[in-house]
Design an enzyme around this catalytic site. Structure first.
Site, PDB file in Angstrom:
ATOM      1  N   HIS A 134       0.886  -1.207   0.012  1.00 45.68           N
ATOM      2  CA  HIS A 134      -0.064  -0.207  -0.146  1.00 45.68           C
ATOM      3  C   HIS A 134       0.964   1.191   0.036  1.00 45.68           C
ATOM      4  CE1 HIS A 134      -3.609   2.477   1.273  1.00 45.68           C
ATOM      5  NE2 HIS A 134      -2.624   3.061   1.990  1.00 45.68           N
ATOM      6  N   GLU A 135       1.985   1.034   0.930  1.00 49.17           N
ATOM      7  CA  GLU A 135       2.818   2.428   0.840  1.00 49.17           C
ATOM      8  C   GLU A 135       3.672   2.661  -0.403  1.00 49.17           C
ATOM      9  OE1 GLU A 135       2.151   4.616   2.985  1.00 49.17           O
ATOM     10  OE2 GLU A 135       0.937   3.372   4.413  1.00 49.17           O
ATOM     11  N   HIS A 138       1.460   4.233  -3.127  1.00 49.09           N
ATOM     12  CA  HIS A 138       1.391   5.430  -2.969  1.00 49.09           C
ATOM     13  C   HIS A 138       2.560   6.668  -3.613  1.00 49.09           C
ATOM     14  CE1 HIS A 138      -1.978   6.342  -0.346  1.00 49.09           C
ATOM     15  NE2 HIS A 138      -1.731   5.673   0.511  1.00 49.09           N
ATOM     16  N   GLU A 195      -6.245   6.463  -1.281  1.00 44.63           N
ATOM     17  CA  GLU A 195      -6.150   5.075  -0.451  1.00 44.63           C
ATOM     18  C   GLU A 195      -6.689   3.835  -1.022  1.00 44.63           C
ATOM     19  OE1 GLU A 195      -4.642   5.355   2.205  1.00 44.63           O
ATOM     20  OE2 GLU A 195      -4.185   7.359   2.016  1.00 44.63           O
TER      21      GLU A 195
END
Length: 269
Positions: A134-135, A138, A195
């Protein structure tokens, strides 16, 4: 003055378009890597100086190991899909910081921090891979630069209103309505969209890295349990609700496995 504001807005809107390689969609980004990365790297270094970084432990080594696997999987996907030089300016770094906060974050250019407080919820390497994917996503999707770009447009709208509206009472009403309306109606949905996009991209690249994407929904079930089920209404939040994320990740997991199979990955940790 009206014409000048209009010209500036049109110029910024046209020049701010960049294609997201993972979605194929145009994204709002008026800040090139050469402008935003050096500042992000400097801020990251200062953060590490000011905080208690964990080094040379099994957990710290795991954070680095997972990060490297996820970043390598992202590069494999990008190269295979026509973006071989996409990551040339990225300087990946993964650090564990001693802090009870249940969180992790990534700065533009690939500078990632995990807090020790999130590790019990990760519950092992695969859970770390869910958060890491997820990070990393980003960073891959330039979400930091996009948020800055959206903030700039939000400010332009406010300035335009204050220039064009002459009546003070009307101006006061505009400023109040614009502040609330642009935040709830534009900025918060924009953030939730990022997100959700990071969840989906992250699920895909963690699968390519050999981690089981089915574990992602389980992590968010643990996250929900940790919060006691308490959260603010989704429309007032920068993030989707836990239930929304659990449902999305459950739905997307089979497609992530299919994508991983294109790279010869058919069994998962």
């Amino acid at each position: 003055m009206k014409k000048i504001i209009l010209i500036i807005a049109i110029f910024l809107g046209v020049s701010a378009c960049k294609t997201n390689p993972f979605t194929g969609k145009k994204m709002l980004n008026m800040y090139p890597n050469s402008q935003i990365f050096p500042s992000a790297f400097a801020q990251y270094d200062q953060f590490l100086t000011d905080n208690n970084t964990v080094e040379n432990t099994s957990e710290a080594r795991m954070i680095t190991k997972v990060g490297q696997r996820i970043a390598s999987a992202a590069e494999r996907w990008l190269t295979a899909n026509g973006y071989p030089g996409y990551l040339k300016d990225y300087k990946w770094e993964y650090n564990l910081v001693n802090d009870e906060t249940v969180n992790a974050w990534c700065m533009p250019g690939g500078k990632i921090v995990f807090y020790t407080g999130i590790l019990p919820i990760c519950d092992g390497e695969t859970g770390v891979a869910v958060v890491m994917g997820h990070e990393v996503a980003h960073a891959l999707a330039d979400h930091g630069a996009q948020r800055m770009s959206a903030g700039t447009f939000q400010q332009i709208g406010a300035v335009a209103g204050n220039v064009l509206i002459k009546d003070q009472q009307t101006l006061n009403t505009f400023n109040q309505a614009y502040g609330i309306g642009s935040e709830v109606g534009i900025m918060l949905p924009f953030s939730r969209g990022h997100e959700t996009e990071a969840d989906r991209i992250g699920l895909q690249i963690m699968a390519i890295a050999g981690y089981n994407p089915d574990e992602a929904a389980d992590l968010w079930r643990r996250m929900k349990a940790n919060s006691g089920g308490e959260s603010q209404p989704e429309f007032m939040s920068t993030h989707p609700s836990n239930d929304t994320r659990i449902n999305n990740l459950t739905e997307w997991a089979p497609a992530a496995k299919q994508e991983a199979a294109k790279f010869g990955v058919t069994s998962f940790e």
